[in-house]
Design a protein around this motif. Structure first.
Motif, PDB file in Angstrom:
ATOM      1  N   TYR A 133      48.895  24.603  41.591  1.00 55.84           N
ATOM      2  CA  TYR A 133      49.766  25.319  40.676  1.00 55.84           C
ATOM      3  C   TYR A 133      51.133  25.399  41.306  1.00 55.84           C
ATOM      4  O   TYR A 133      51.606  25.799  42.181  1.00 55.84           O
ATOM      5  CB  TYR A 133      49.249  26.660  40.353  1.00 55.84           C
TER       6      TYR A 133
ATOM      7  N   VAL B 241      39.684  31.588  43.193  1.00 53.41           N
ATOM      8  CA  VAL B 241      39.019  31.394  41.769  1.00 53.41           C
ATOM      9  C   VAL B 241      38.702  29.795  41.427  1.00 53.41           C
ATOM     10  O   VAL B 241      39.656  28.965  42.057  1.00 53.41           O
ATOM     11  CB  VAL B 241      40.310  31.795  40.885  1.00 53.41           C
TER      12      VAL B 241
ATOM     13  N   LYS C  25      36.390  30.375  35.923  1.00 54.34           N
ATOM     14  CA  LYS C  25      36.649  30.420  34.556  1.00 54.34           C
ATOM     15  C   LYS C  25      35.752  29.467  34.155  1.00 54.34           C
ATOM     16  O   LYS C  25      35.256  28.479  34.603  1.00 54.34           O
ATOM     17  CB  LYS C  25      38.158  30.018  34.400  1.00 54.34           C
TER      18      LYS C  25
END
Ligand code: 5GP
Length: 166
Positions: A64, A97, A136
């Protein structure tokens, strides 16, 4: 403002204890913990203390570049960990995550591919499992240990405050 999942330092303290409890309860104790840097560094350190594992390694992966902005594919950055250090070990890979899950999958695949180049004997076989604080729903990988599930952008305590600049 978009809805966020906010993890406080205190919440992180509980999360790392509960995630460690989950791992220990599964009856699987790692010989080595590998943190995916930087997001997995602080979780990996907390888990390592909570289960008294002293062997830690890191794999530095960048994906990211900002909130919701991704590079094409996760990039492995130096310094590179010698994957053969994992031979014959139970390895717990830790990240903050699994969002798209691409970062975690890349690291797990790398470890598996290394395993394929080995002779397959019990002495060198790598048994890798993964642990994350959050997963997620879009993740392409199902981590072995997950503390909580969300589809929101998460504010982690270590990356929420502004950077301290000179
Ligand atoms: P991936 O999409 O490959 O599963 O996620 C790679 C990395 O991006 C994560 O380890 C984490 O550092 C960062 N990331 C992904 N989703 C979030 C999020 O919701 N909040 C924050 N702070 N970082 C995230």
């Amino acid at each position: 403002a978009p809805d966020r999942e906010v993890l406080t330092w205190e919440g992180f303290g509980d999360a790392s204890r509960e995630l460690t409890q989950q791992i220990v309860d599964s009856g699987w104790i790692p010989d080595l913990i590998v943190a995916i840097a930087r997001g997995g560094l602080i979780p990996a350190g907390a888990i390592a203390y909570a289960m008294d594992v002293k062997a830690i390694g890191t794999m530095n992966v960048e994906f990211y570049s900002g909130i919701g902005e991704t590079l094409e594919e996760p990039q492995l950055l130096p310094p590179l960990m010698d994957v053969s250090a994992m031979d014959g070990k139970r390895v717990l890979v830790v990240d903050d995550v699994a969002d798209s899950g691409k970062t975690l999958k890349m690291v797990m695949d790398l470890i598996d591919e290394h395993g394929l180049t080995l002779d397959g004997s019990a002495a060198v076989r790598v048994e890798a499992r993964s642990a994350v604080i959050y997963k997620k729903p879009v993740s392409i990988i199902e981590p072995d240990y997950v503390w909580a599930y969300t589809d929101k952008w998460i504010n982690f305590p270590w990356s929420t405050l502004p950077v301290i600049k000179p």
